[in-house]
Motif scaffolding. Structure first.
Motif, short mmCIF file in Angstrom:
data_model
loop_
_atom_site.label_atom_id
_atom_site.label_comp_id
_atom_site.label_asym_id
_atom_site.label_seq_id
_atom_site.Cartn_x
_atom_site.Cartn_y
_atom_site.Cartn_z
N THR A 68 0.86 -1.18 0.00
CA THR A 68 0.00 0.00 0.00
C THR A 68 0.89 1.23 0.00
O THR A 68 2.03 1.19 0.45
CB THR A 68 -0.93 0.07 1.24
N VAL A 69 0.35 2.32 -0.51
CA VAL A 69 1.01 3.61 -0.43
C VAL A 69 0.02 4.57 0.20
O VAL A 69 -1.11 4.70 -0.26
CB VAL A 69 1.45 4.13 -1.82
N ALA A 70 0.45 5.21 1.27
CA ALA A 70 -0.37 6.21 1.95
C ALA A 70 0.52 7.42 2.21
O ALA A 70 1.58 7.29 2.83
CB ALA A 70 -0.93 5.67 3.25
N ASP A 71 0.08 8.56 1.73
CA ASP A 71 0.89 9.77 1.81
C ASP A 71 2.24 9.48 1.15
O ASP A 71 2.28 9.12 0.00
CB ASP A 71 1.03 10.25 3.25
N ASP A 72 3.32 9.61 1.89
CA ASP A 72 4.66 9.38 1.35
C ASP A 72 5.26 8.07 1.86
O ASP A 72 6.47 7.93 1.93
CB ASP A 72 5.60 10.53 1.71
N THR A 73 4.43 7.11 2.23
CA THR A 73 4.94 5.87 2.82
C THR A 73 4.51 4.66 2.01
O THR A 73 3.33 4.47 1.73
CB THR A 73 4.44 5.72 4.28
N LEU A 74 5.48 3.84 1.64
CA LEU A 74 5.25 2.56 0.99
C LEU A 74 5.30 1.50 2.08
O LEU A 74 6.27 1.42 2.82
CB LEU A 74 6.34 2.28 -0.06
N THR A 75 4.26 0.69 2.18
CA THR A 75 4.22 -0.39 3.17
C THR A 75 4.16 -1.72 2.43
O THR A 75 3.31 -1.92 1.58
CB THR A 75 2.99 -0.25 4.09
N LEU A 76 5.10 -2.60 2.76
CA LEU A 76 5.12 -3.95 2.21
C LEU A 76 4.61 -4.91 3.28
O LEU A 76 5.10 -4.89 4.40
CB LEU A 76 6.55 -4.34 1.81
N VAL A 77 3.65 -5.73 2.92
CA VAL A 77 3.06 -6.68 3.87
C VAL A 77 3.64 -8.06 3.57
O VAL A 77 3.50 -8.56 2.47
CB VAL A 77 1.53 -6.70 3.77
N MET A 78 4.30 -8.65 4.56
CA MET A 78 4.93 -9.95 4.42
C MET A 78 3.98 -11.03 4.92
O MET A 78 3.48 -10.95 6.03
CB MET A 78 6.22 -10.02 5.23
N LEU A 79 3.76 -12.05 4.11
CA LEU A 79 2.86 -13.13 4.51
C LEU A 79 3.56 -14.19 5.36
O LEU A 79 3.00 -14.69 6.32
CB LEU A 79 2.23 -13.79 3.29
N LEU A 80 4.78 -14.56 5.01
CA LEU A 80 5.45 -15.64 5.73
C LEU A 80 5.96 -15.20 7.10
O LEU A 80 6.12 -16.03 7.98
CB LEU A 80 6.61 -16.21 4.90
N ALA A 81 6.22 -13.94 7.26
CA ALA A 81 6.66 -13.43 8.55
C ALA A 81 5.44 -12.80 9.21
O ALA A 81 5.19 -11.62 9.06
CB ALA A 81 7.79 -12.42 8.39
N ARG A 82 4.68 -13.61 9.90
CA ARG A 82 3.43 -13.11 10.47
C ARG A 82 3.65 -11.87 11.33
O ARG A 82 4.60 -11.80 12.09
CB ARG A 82 2.78 -14.20 11.32
N HIS A 83 2.77 -10.93 11.20
CA HIS A 83 2.77 -9.69 11.97
C HIS A 83 3.97 -8.79 11.65
O HIS A 83 4.32 -7.95 12.44
CB HIS A 83 2.71 -9.97 13.47
N TYR A 84 4.62 -9.03 10.53
CA TYR A 84 5.73 -8.18 10.11
C TYR A 84 5.34 -7.38 8.90
O TYR A 84 4.73 -7.90 7.98
CB TYR A 84 6.97 -9.00 9.74
N TRP A 85 5.70 -6.15 8.90
CA TRP A 85 5.65 -5.34 7.70
C TRP A 85 6.71 -4.27 7.85
O TRP A 85 7.10 -3.91 8.94
CB TRP A 85 4.27 -4.75 7.43
N PHE A 86 7.20 -3.82 6.74
CA PHE A 86 8.26 -2.82 6.73
C PHE A 86 7.72 -1.58 6.06
O PHE A 86 7.13 -1.65 5.01
CB PHE A 86 9.48 -3.34 5.96
N THR A 87 7.94 -0.46 6.69
CA THR A 87 7.49 0.80 6.14
C THR A 87 8.71 1.70 5.97
O THR A 87 9.51 1.84 6.88
CB THR A 87 6.46 1.47 7.06
N ARG A 88 8.82 2.26 4.81
CA ARG A 88 9.93 3.15 4.52
C ARG A 88 9.39 4.36 3.78
O ARG A 88 8.74 4.22 2.75
CB ARG A 88 10.95 2.41 3.65
N PRO A 89 9.63 5.56 4.30
CA PRO A 89 9.18 6.75 3.56
C PRO A 89 9.83 6.79 2.18
O PRO A 89 10.99 6.42 2.03
CB PRO A 89 9.67 7.91 4.41
N LEU A 90 9.08 7.20 1.20
CA LEU A 90 9.63 7.37 -0.14
C LEU A 90 10.63 8.51 -0.12
O LEU A 90 10.48 9.48 0.63
CB LEU A 90 8.51 7.65 -1.14
#
Length: 83
Positions: A47-69
């Motif tokens: 997903t992209v919200a404002d200036d942030t790209l969020t990647l949702v990881m399926l195999l690593a439950r409850h993990y996601w990485f967010t990095r400002p563009l």
């Protein structure tokens, strides 16, 4: 780091072959990088919200990485700190 990816609607597929530099950092930083690179190909949604790209990881439950563009370089003030 560099790799390829495909997007099909909301589905994301990241190539598990990732090229990265071999620059050494502190041990804890290197461990974080290795963990991130191991999990990155499991990203299945984004997903992209404002200036942030969020990647949702399926195999690593409850993990996601967010990095400002990255902001544009136009108009950035630079200071030389060495020559």
């Amino acid at each position: 780091m560099t790799t390829s990816f495909t997007v099909d609607g909301g589905a994301l597929t990241i190539n598990p072959i990732i090229a990265a530099t071999l620059m050494a950092c502190e041990k804890t930083i290197m461990q974080q990088e290795m963990a991130y690179l191991a999990v990155l190909p499991t990203a299945a949604a984004w997903t992209v919200a404002d200036d942030t790209l969020t990647l949702v990881m399926l195999l690593a439950r409850h993990y996601w990485f967010t990095r400002p563009l990255a902001p544009p370089l136009t108009g950035t003030t630079w200071q030389v700190t060495g020559l």
